[in-house]
Design a protein around this motif. Structure first.
Motif, PDB file in Angstrom:
ATOM      1  N   ASN A 238     -38.711  -0.031  32.868  1.00 14.50           N
ATOM      2  CA  ASN A 238     -39.121   1.375  32.921  1.00 14.50           C
ATOM      3  C   ASN A 238     -39.893   1.709  34.189  1.00 14.50           C
ATOM      4  O   ASN A 238     -39.826   2.839  34.674  1.00 14.50           O
ATOM      5  N   ILE A 239     -40.615   0.743  34.723  1.00 13.00           N
ATOM      6  CA  ILE A 239     -41.276   0.976  36.007  1.00 13.00           C
ATOM      7  C   ILE A 239     -40.237   1.280  37.081  1.00 13.00           C
ATOM      8  O   ILE A 239     -40.379   2.226  37.862  1.00 13.00           O
ATOM      9  N   VAL A 240     -39.179   0.478  37.101  1.00 10.53           N
ATOM     10  CA  VAL A 240     -38.133   0.655  38.103  1.00 10.53           C
ATOM     11  C   VAL A 240     -37.327   1.930  37.839  1.00 10.53           C
ATOM     12  O   VAL A 240     -37.053   2.714  38.752  1.00 10.53           O
ATOM     13  N   LEU A 241     -36.968   2.161  36.569  1.00 13.13           N
ATOM     14  CA  LEU A 241     -36.119   3.299  36.223  1.00 13.13           C
ATOM     15  C   LEU A 241     -36.803   4.635  36.452  1.00 13.13           C
ATOM     16  O   LEU A 241     -36.196   5.585  36.954  1.00 13.13           O
ATOM     17  N   HIS A 242     -38.077   4.736  36.103  1.00 17.01           N
ATOM     18  CA  HIS A 242     -38.785   6.016  36.152  1.00 17.01           C
ATOM     19  C   HIS A 242     -39.801   6.119  37.287  1.00 17.01           C
ATOM     20  O   HIS A 242     -40.545   7.085  37.343  1.00 17.01           O
ATOM     21  N   SER A 243     -39.829   5.132  38.159  1.00 14.46           N
ATOM     22  CA  SER A 243     -40.784   5.118  39.274  1.00 14.46           C
ATOM     23  C   SER A 243     -42.217   5.314  38.764  1.00 14.46           C
ATOM     24  O   SER A 243     -42.962   6.186  39.225  1.00 14.46           O
ATOM     25  N   VAL A 244     -42.578   4.500  37.795  1.00 14.38           N
ATOM     26  CA  VAL A 244     -43.911   4.568  37.198  1.00 14.38           C
ATOM     27  C   VAL A 244     -44.975   4.328  38.260  1.00 14.38           C
ATOM     28  O   VAL A 244     -44.860   3.409  39.075  1.00 14.38           O
ATOM     29  N   ASP A 264     -36.870 -11.559  32.928  1.00 21.80           N
ATOM     30  CA  ASP A 264     -37.371 -10.273  32.425  1.00 21.80           C
ATOM     31  C   ASP A 264     -38.084  -9.472  33.512  1.00 21.80           C
ATOM     32  O   ASP A 264     -38.347  -8.284  33.333  1.00 21.80           O
ATOM     33  N   GLN A 265     -38.416 -10.118  34.615  1.00 21.24           N
ATOM     34  CA  GLN A 265     -39.174  -9.459  35.672  1.00 21.24           C
ATOM     35  C   GLN A 265     -38.243  -8.814  36.696  1.00 21.24           C
ATOM     36  O   GLN A 265     -37.101  -9.233  36.863  1.00 21.24           O
ATOM     37  N   LYS A 266     -38.756  -7.785  37.343  1.00 16.58           N
ATOM     38  CA  LYS A 266     -38.016  -7.107  38.398  1.00 16.58           C
ATOM     39  C   LYS A 266     -38.940  -6.897  39.588  1.00 16.58           C
ATOM     40  O   LYS A 266     -40.131  -6.640  39.406  1.00 16.58           O
ATOM     41  N   PRO A 267     -38.401  -6.992  40.799  1.00 19.18           N
ATOM     42  CA  PRO A 267     -39.248  -6.722  41.971  1.00 19.18           C
ATOM     43  C   PRO A 267     -39.646  -5.255  42.008  1.00 19.18           C
ATOM     44  O   PRO A 267     -38.833  -4.373  41.728  1.00 19.18           O
ATOM     45  N   LEU A 268     -40.897  -5.001  42.333  1.00 13.93           N
ATOM     46  CA  LEU A 268     -41.403  -3.631  42.354  1.00 13.93           C
ATOM     47  C   LEU A 268     -41.378  -3.102  43.785  1.00 13.93           C
ATOM     48  O   LEU A 268     -41.861  -3.755  44.709  1.00 13.93           O
TER      49      LEU A 268
END
Length: 517
Positions: A238-244, A264-268
């Motif tokens: 959701n951080i990546v999808l919605h630019s949290v 489960d992690q993604k680069p921010l």
């Protein structure tokens, strides 16, 4: 499931909003003459829960957000204590709510009106029992022209929040409109929120009204990303999808993130501001969060201080320190925020302020606008909490020469071994430094010779295997020997719904072990 709410936009059109300006939330005409004071909720982080933080006060009532993880028995106790006349219930918690209402009926207590918050994409007809309504259709009966029922005084109550019950039976903490307003602004400043932030909800809205950010995000015209369940995978996606831009979470959430599978992690692509609080976070966890792309701001407070009461403001001279030293400094509880009059460390008996030497322990005490009005229907507990003219936190801390405070322990958790005070937080911090330890909690175990000795409850990371003696040796290598645990038990750690370890349960388990000698 992710649900998105943009109350900033909705509130700009408040004059035409039947959702927020319905009289008594659209009650049928026959019921509108009644004066409803307490309105309860039993729901996770969903848009309706967020909306009710505005609708209830605007209708002149007091919001009472119940812990969404309670059982029917406790819900019935709190509904009775709060005297709530309406309860809004999420569809997944309907059985819990009905169980609570059945218990009320057995005691001849008139149950509150139940309003069901249906599944957002469920268009199938639902049958309702008498006295039960559906949320969206209920709102449709509201009047667009309803005028806001503003408080007669800024000290009027806006909400009641029940404590998590980590040490005793939950108490109803009363918040005022003034305190909520000031703490909302304070948390926005502490979080570095500019206009139109995107906030990811991992902090329960039922806990301290989401640290008052339910109102604070709206003040900045923000967008809310609501998670029904919190997991590292959902957080990163959701951080990546919605630019949290911002989020919050207890140290247990941070621990879950840093120990999550790499899959489960993604680069921010940008720094995500995260506020943490609830218990002293291990410096190692803060360091790893920074490595993953989060900028961590450490807060400290209690339900009685509307959530955040202090923050660890970063000092430019710390920039040159090594990362592990920076993390240790960031783990301190810092200084008061701008909404409070004063925070101090004082001797609980003499009420004298302790010297700023980083060694002398005292009790953290608060006073100011963002301290509770009192405990609902409990004058004795209120007077005890404010004895001496300050609110007594029950937390032991030291004050450093720069004025920053550092929590050492709860008054009830401090271990006295052979006349020496042992901070369980310090022992836990060392345990977290062992590569095999996922979670750790230390309590006192009875000892015929020393009086008490440290007993550590530990949960290991998946795939690691160590024995008790290895952890004891590790602690002795990093602490004075008298502070090292004499007992290590490997087990799951009991937690409250807000992530705090329930040490009173562990103390009972340690006590049941009997004296070490």
């Amino acid at each position: 499931m992710v649900l998105i709410s943009t109350p900033g936009v909705k509130l700009m059109n408040v004059v035409s909003s039947s959702l927020l300006l319905c009289p008594s939330w659209g009650l049928p005409v026959a019921m509108r003459s009644k004066l409803f004071k307490q309105v309860a909720t039993l729901a996770p982080n969903i848009p309706a829960m967020y909306e009710l933080h505005f609708a209830v006060p605007m209708a002149g009532a007091v919001l009472c957000t119940l812990n969404a993880r309670l059982d029917s028995a406790m819900v019935s106790v709190l509904l009775t204590h709060s005297e709530a006349k309406i309860v809004f219930v999420d569809y997944k918690l309907l059985d819990i709510a009905r169980g609570a209402l059945d218990l009320l009926a057995k005691t001849n207590t008139k149950p509150p009106i139940l309003i069901l918050i249906s599944k957002w994409d469920d268009s199938s007809p639902t049958s309702f029992e008498p006295g039960t309504y559906e949320y969206e259709s209920f709102l449709e009966t509201g009047h667009i022209g309803f005028e806001i029922r503003r408080p007669k005084s800024e000290w009027d109550p806006i909400s009641v929040n029940y404590t998590s019950g980590t040490t005793s039976r939950p108490k109803g903490v009363v918040y005022s409109h003034r305190g909520a307003y000031l703490n909302s602004l304070a948390t926005v400043f502490l979080h570095g929120m500019h206009s139109m932030p995107v906030y990811l909800w991992t902090v329960p809205m039922f806990h301290c009204n989401g640290w008052c950010l339910t109102w604070g995000v709206a003040a900045q015209g923000g967008t809310n990303i609501c998670l029904r369940s919190v997991s590292p995978k959902e957080i990163f996606e959701n951080i990546v999808l919605h630019s949290v831009t911002h989020m919050g979470g207890a140290p247990t959430v941070l621990n879950m993130i840093v120990n999550s599978p790499v899959s489960d992690q993604k680069p921010l692509s940008h720094k995500v501001e995260i506020m943490t609080g609830g218990s002293p976070p291990p410096p190692q966890i803060l360091f790893k969060m920074e490595e993953l792309g989060f900028s961590v701001n450490h807060l400290y407070g209690l339900t009685e201080t509307y959530g955040p009461g202090t923050y660890c403001a970063w000092k430019p001279e710390w920039d040159s320190l090594l990362p592990d030293e920076q993390s240790k400094l960031k783990a301190r509880q810092g200084m008061q925020h701008l909404g409070l009059e004063e925070v101090d460390i004082r001797d609980p008996v003499t009420m004298e302020s302790v010297p700023a030497d980083g060694k002398t322990m005292g009790e953290i005490m608060f006073r100011g606008n963002t301290v509770m009005s009192g405990y609902l229907k409990d004058l004795q507990a209120t007077e005890k909490a404010f004895s001496g003219g300050w609110f007594r936190s029950g937390d032991l801390a030291v004050k450093h020469p720069d004025g920053y405070i550092e929590v050492k322990d709860r008054l009830k958790d401090i271990i006295i071994s052979g006349g020496e005070n042992i901070s369980t937080v310090e022992v836990e911090t060392v345990l977290y430094g062992h590569p095999a330890v996922l979670e750790a909690a230390v309590v006192a175990r009875p000892d015929n010779h020393w009086g008490q000795t440290p007993c550590a409850f530990v949960k290991l990371k998946e795939g690691f295997a160590v024995d008790a003696q290895e952890l004891i040796r590790f602690c002795r290598d990093h602490l004075p020997h008298y502070m090292a645990p004499r007992t290590v038990i490997f087990a799951e750690l009991p937690r409250t719904s807000t992530g705090k370890i329930q040490k009173f349960i562990l103390r009972e388990k340690a006590k049941a072990l009997g004296s070490l000698f």
